[in-house]
Design a protein around this motif. Structure first.
Motif, PDB file in Angstrom:
ATOM      1  N   ARG A  31       0.647  -1.743   0.363  1.00  0.00           N
ATOM      2  CA  ARG A  31       0.396   0.037   0.099  1.00  0.00           C
ATOM      3  C   ARG A  31       0.837   1.508   0.007  1.00  0.00           C
ATOM      4  O   ARG A  31       0.695   1.979  -0.562  1.00  0.00           O
ATOM      5  CB  ARG A  31      -0.936  -0.277   1.401  1.00  0.00           C
ATOM      6  N   VAL A  35       1.431   4.521  -3.219  1.00  0.00           N
ATOM      7  CA  VAL A  35       0.694   5.595  -3.011  1.00  0.00           C
ATOM      8  C   VAL A  35       2.483   6.233  -3.166  1.00  0.00           C
ATOM      9  O   VAL A  35       1.911   7.897  -3.848  1.00  0.00           O
ATOM     10  CB  VAL A  35       0.126   5.459  -1.555  1.00  0.00           C
ATOM     11  N   GLU A  65      -8.964   4.777  -4.491  1.00  0.00           N
ATOM     12  CA  GLU A  65      -8.679   5.135  -3.169  1.00  0.00           C
ATOM     13  C   GLU A  65      -6.781   4.766  -2.976  1.00  0.00           C
ATOM     14  O   GLU A  65      -6.712   6.576  -2.150  1.00  0.00           O
ATOM     15  CB  GLU A  65      -9.318   3.231  -2.532  1.00  0.00           C
ATOM     16  N   GLU A  69      -5.893   8.491  -1.375  1.00  0.00           N
ATOM     17  CA  GLU A  69      -4.622   8.769  -0.036  1.00  0.00           C
ATOM     18  C   GLU A  69      -3.648   8.573  -0.499  1.00  0.00           C
ATOM     19  O   GLU A  69      -2.768   9.951  -0.130  1.00  0.00           O
ATOM     20  CB  GLU A  69      -4.183   7.376  -0.164  1.00  0.00           C
ATOM     21  N   ILE A 210      -7.849  -1.907   2.554  1.00  0.00           N
ATOM     22  CA  ILE A 210      -7.791  -0.473   1.921  1.00  0.00           C
ATOM     23  C   ILE A 210      -9.393   0.100   2.703  1.00  0.00           C
ATOM     24  O   ILE A 210      -9.323   0.884   2.543  1.00  0.00           O
ATOM     25  CB  ILE A 210      -7.603  -0.267   1.236  1.00  0.00           C
TER      26      ILE A 210
END
Length: 304
Positions: A31, A35, A65, A69, A210
């Protein structure tokens, strides 16, 4: 079989043998890496944000999503691009997700555009009257129009990106990319694939991590090319079968026979999936040139 790929490399993440990244620490590192990569890609491009075509499915929802972020909700534009009545529920779901994320969402109905294309272009480009057996191949026309729809979606995404100085985030995962399960210059056209290193199995785990709603995570995968279409019907197997096989064939360079036997998969199914991987290599490469005087599209400048 062997294949090169961009591998997520971070503390605790690297190539694995016979396993998928589904544990909590691994998913958190994935993740973070995705990002950071979205943020860096946008900054390097000097872009104002990103465009994500949202279908209401797991891949596009997770991509949106992660983009929020990385960039904040004001820099993510979601597009709903339905063409069939069967896609209404998906677009409604995408709108709900977009509202929850606080991102701008635009819906464009593509059915009138497809009908205009059929009337103005497709009818002129059909095989001539002497094309033997064309009437007996209705599936070929259905597939061709499915590709048109994917390319219309690409046109919309890039028009929005061009007009707003954004980049287009593709939503394909590694399973789809390896099997060529995308339309060349359609949903295969993007500036970055945040989920492109992750098998569908890993995307599901990341999506749950998430906070993607369970109803979306458990939804039957479909590319939405035509009414009733599903990934499993098109590919001949579910991702629970596909992912372990691809991992052994591509990542571990195992033979089809050994992989099929170890995983207890029907050999014909294994051979069919391996054939898809081999035959769709052109989708994962730049169009070739003749190579005159050692010139090539991927040459780098001196010192780079």
């Amino acid at each position: 079989m062997g294949a090169e790929r961009k591998t997520i490399v971070d503390a605790g993440i690297g190539r694995t043998t016979g396993t998928f990244i589904t544990d909590r620490p691994g998913l958190e590192l994935v993740r973070s890496r995705i990002v950071d990569d979205i943020r860096t890609t946008v900054e390097d491009a000097g872009a104002t944000g990103v465009v994500v075509a949202m279908s209401g499915g797991i891949d596009s929802t997770a991509t949106a999503e992660l983009a929020v972020e990385a960039l904040g909700s004001d820099r993510v534009l979601g597009l709903g691009l339905p063409c069939h009545k069967s896609e209404r529920a998906g677009v409604s779901e995408a709108r709900t997700i977009a509202e929850g994320l606080g991102i701008e969402f635009r819906e464009i109905q593509l059915r009138p555009v497809l009908e205009a294309f059929e009337e103005a272009a497709a009818i002129e480009l059909e095989p001539g009257d002497d094309a033997s057996g064309d009437d007996a191949r209705p599936d070929e026309r259905t597939h061709a129009l499915g590709n048109v729809i994917a390319r219309l979606r690409m046109c919309c995404a890039y028009y929005a990106a061009n007009r707003q100085r954004r980049i287009v985030l593709g939503t394909a995962n590694r399973s789809e990319l390896l099997l060529g399960y995308f339309t060349k210059y359609g949903d295969g056209a993007a500036d970055a694939y945040p989920l492109g290193d992750l098998y569908k199995t890993e995307v599901r785990a990341l999506a749950e991590r998430i906070g993607v709603p369970r109803r979306i995570v458990s939804k039957e995968p479909s590319a939405g090319f035509w009414a009733g279409q599903t990934d499993a019907d098109e590919l001949g197997a579910t991702y629970d079968v596909i992912d372990p096989l691809l991992q052994r064939l591509v990542d571990e360079d195992e033979s089809i026979e050994n992989a099929a036997a170890t995983l207890e998969i029907d050999r014909e199914t294994a051979r069919s999936l391996a054939w898809l991987y081999t035959e769709t290599e052109h989708k994962r490469s730049l169009p070739p040139t003749p190579g005159i005087a050692d010139r090539g599209a991927e040459q780098s400048l001196p010192g780079q």
